[in-house]
Design an enzyme around this catalytic site. Structure first.
Site, mmCIF file in Angstrom:
data_model
loop_
_atom_site.group_PDB
_atom_site.id
_atom_site.type_symbol
_atom_site.label_atom_id
_atom_site.label_comp_id
_atom_site.label_asym_id
_atom_site.label_seq_id
_atom_site.Cartn_x
_atom_site.Cartn_y
_atom_site.Cartn_z
ATOM 1 N N ASP A 244 -24.406 6.458 -0.756
ATOM 2 C CA ASP A 244 -23.972 7.677 -0.069
ATOM 3 C C ASP A 244 -22.714 8.244 -0.734
ATOM 4 O OD1 ASP A 244 -25.926 7.836 1.869
ATOM 5 O OD2 ASP A 244 -24.818 6.604 3.316
ATOM 6 N N GLY B 162 0.809 -1.212 0.000
ATOM 7 C CA GLY B 162 0.000 0.000 0.000
ATOM 8 C C GLY B 162 0.841 1.261 0.000
ATOM 9 N N ASN B 163 0.297 2.288 -0.596
ATOM 10 C CA ASN B 163 0.995 3.575 -0.622
ATOM 11 C C ASN B 163 0.000 4.694 -0.836
ATOM 12 O OD1 ASN B 163 0.804 3.488 -3.728
ATOM 13 N ND2 ASN B 163 2.092 1.718 -3.263
ATOM 14 N N ASP C 15 4.970 1.855 -7.122
ATOM 15 C CA ASP C 15 3.775 2.280 -7.865
ATOM 16 C C ASP C 15 3.785 3.770 -8.213
ATOM 17 O OD1 ASP C 15 2.347 -0.265 -7.824
ATOM 18 O OD2 ASP C 15 2.255 0.037 -5.661
ATOM 19 N N HIS D 38 -3.182 3.479 -3.014
ATOM 20 C CA HIS D 38 -3.231 2.129 -3.583
ATOM 21 C C HIS D 38 -3.054 1.141 -2.438
ATOM 22 C CE1 HIS D 38 -2.774 -1.306 -6.072
ATOM 23 N NE2 HIS D 38 -1.492 -1.474 -5.836
ATOM 24 N N SER E 283 9.806 3.012 -1.038
ATOM 25 C CA SER E 283 9.544 1.604 -1.352
ATOM 26 C C SER E 283 10.042 0.664 -0.252
ATOM 27 C CB SER E 283 10.249 1.271 -2.673
ATOM 28 O OG SER E 283 9.978 -0.042 -3.048
ATOM 29 N N GLY E 284 9.180 -0.254 0.163
ATOM 30 C CA GLY E 284 9.595 -1.346 1.049
ATOM 31 C C GLY E 284 10.001 -0.964 2.461
HETATM 32 ZN ZN LIG Z 1 -0.522 -3.257 -6.184
#
Ligand SMILES: [Zn+2]
Length: 232
Positions: A121, A29-30, A77, A96, A46-47
């Site tokens: 909603d 996720g980011n 990403d 993401h 990253s990471g």
């Molecule tokens: Zn992904």
């Protein structure tokens, strides 16, 4: 002090919300936060585990994906974020994740049907699932092409990114966005909940009908319409 401190802080705070909301595992996720006037965004490196993150570690990148400031490599990403910022001029936050329920719908290559008022909603249409990417796109500039896969699908379906602030990428996972990083995180959490509810709805009744238009309209407009009356 750097002129980018405000977006570093905003990206950091938004990234730290993901594990708290149960939307990520390990370093998945980011989130990024953009400053439109400066033409850059801050994104998670990253990471790096969430507990080791700090605002200073957020990497500053321009809308072409070039690193402008920061000692760490930006999220893998990053190019997807850059492409979306470059072409969708009204967004300043992107998320993401591989959150479980939304990702399960993406892996099933299905848009999430609008079954209830929780969904209505937030949007009046099914949560769109773009098709899986072509071999050509995957072998090419993959993360960059992911952004185009999303934008092309919105164009083809006549969807407005200002109204529909979320998408599933087939075989992959969700992306959400908004006017701020905070709003984009909110949208990720809403998406995950709606995805879970929709799965349960189909399990209980696999012929569950879509929400009727009168309720879609009522719920969306009381929050978003010109005569909205939801909240303070
Ligand atoms: Zn992904």
């Amino acid at each position: 002090m750097s002129k980018y401190d405000h977006i570093r802080l905003s990206a950091y705070n938004a990234n730290m919300q993901l594990p708290k909301l149960g939307l990520v595992l390990f370093t998945f996720g980011n989130v990024s936060a953009a400053d439109r006037e400066l033409g850059v965004f801050a994104i998670k490196p990253s990471g790096v585990p969430y507990e080791d993150l700090s605002p200073e570690k957020m990497v500053i990148v321009d809308f072409d994906g070039n690193t402008i400031e920061g000692g760490l490599r930006p999220s893998s990403d990053t190019k997807t974020h850059a492409v979306l910022y470059k072409h969708w001029e009204d967004i300043s936050g992107i998320v993401h994740t591989h959150s479980t329920y939304a990702t399960a719908w993406a892996q099933s290559q299905r848009s999430i049907p609008i079954f209830g008022t929780t969904h209505a909603d937030h949007l009046t249409v099914d949560i769109p699932c773009a098709p899986p990417m072509s071999d050509e796109m995957i072998k090419g500039n993959y993360e960059y092409e992911t952004g185009f896969q999303i934008m092309d699908y919105f164009k083809e379906q006549g969807l407005d990114y200002k109204e529909v602030e979320m998408v599933l990428v087939g075989n992959h996972a969700p992306f959400t966005w908004g006017k701020t990083a905070e709003k984009a995180v909110y949208n990720s959490a809403v998406l995950e909940t709606v995805a879970q509810m929709a799965l349960l709805t189909e399990q209980i009744n696999n012929n569950a009908p879509r929400l009727k238009d009168a309720l879609i309209k009522k719920h969306y407009e009381r929050k978003h319409g010109p005569d909205s009356y939801y909240g303070q």
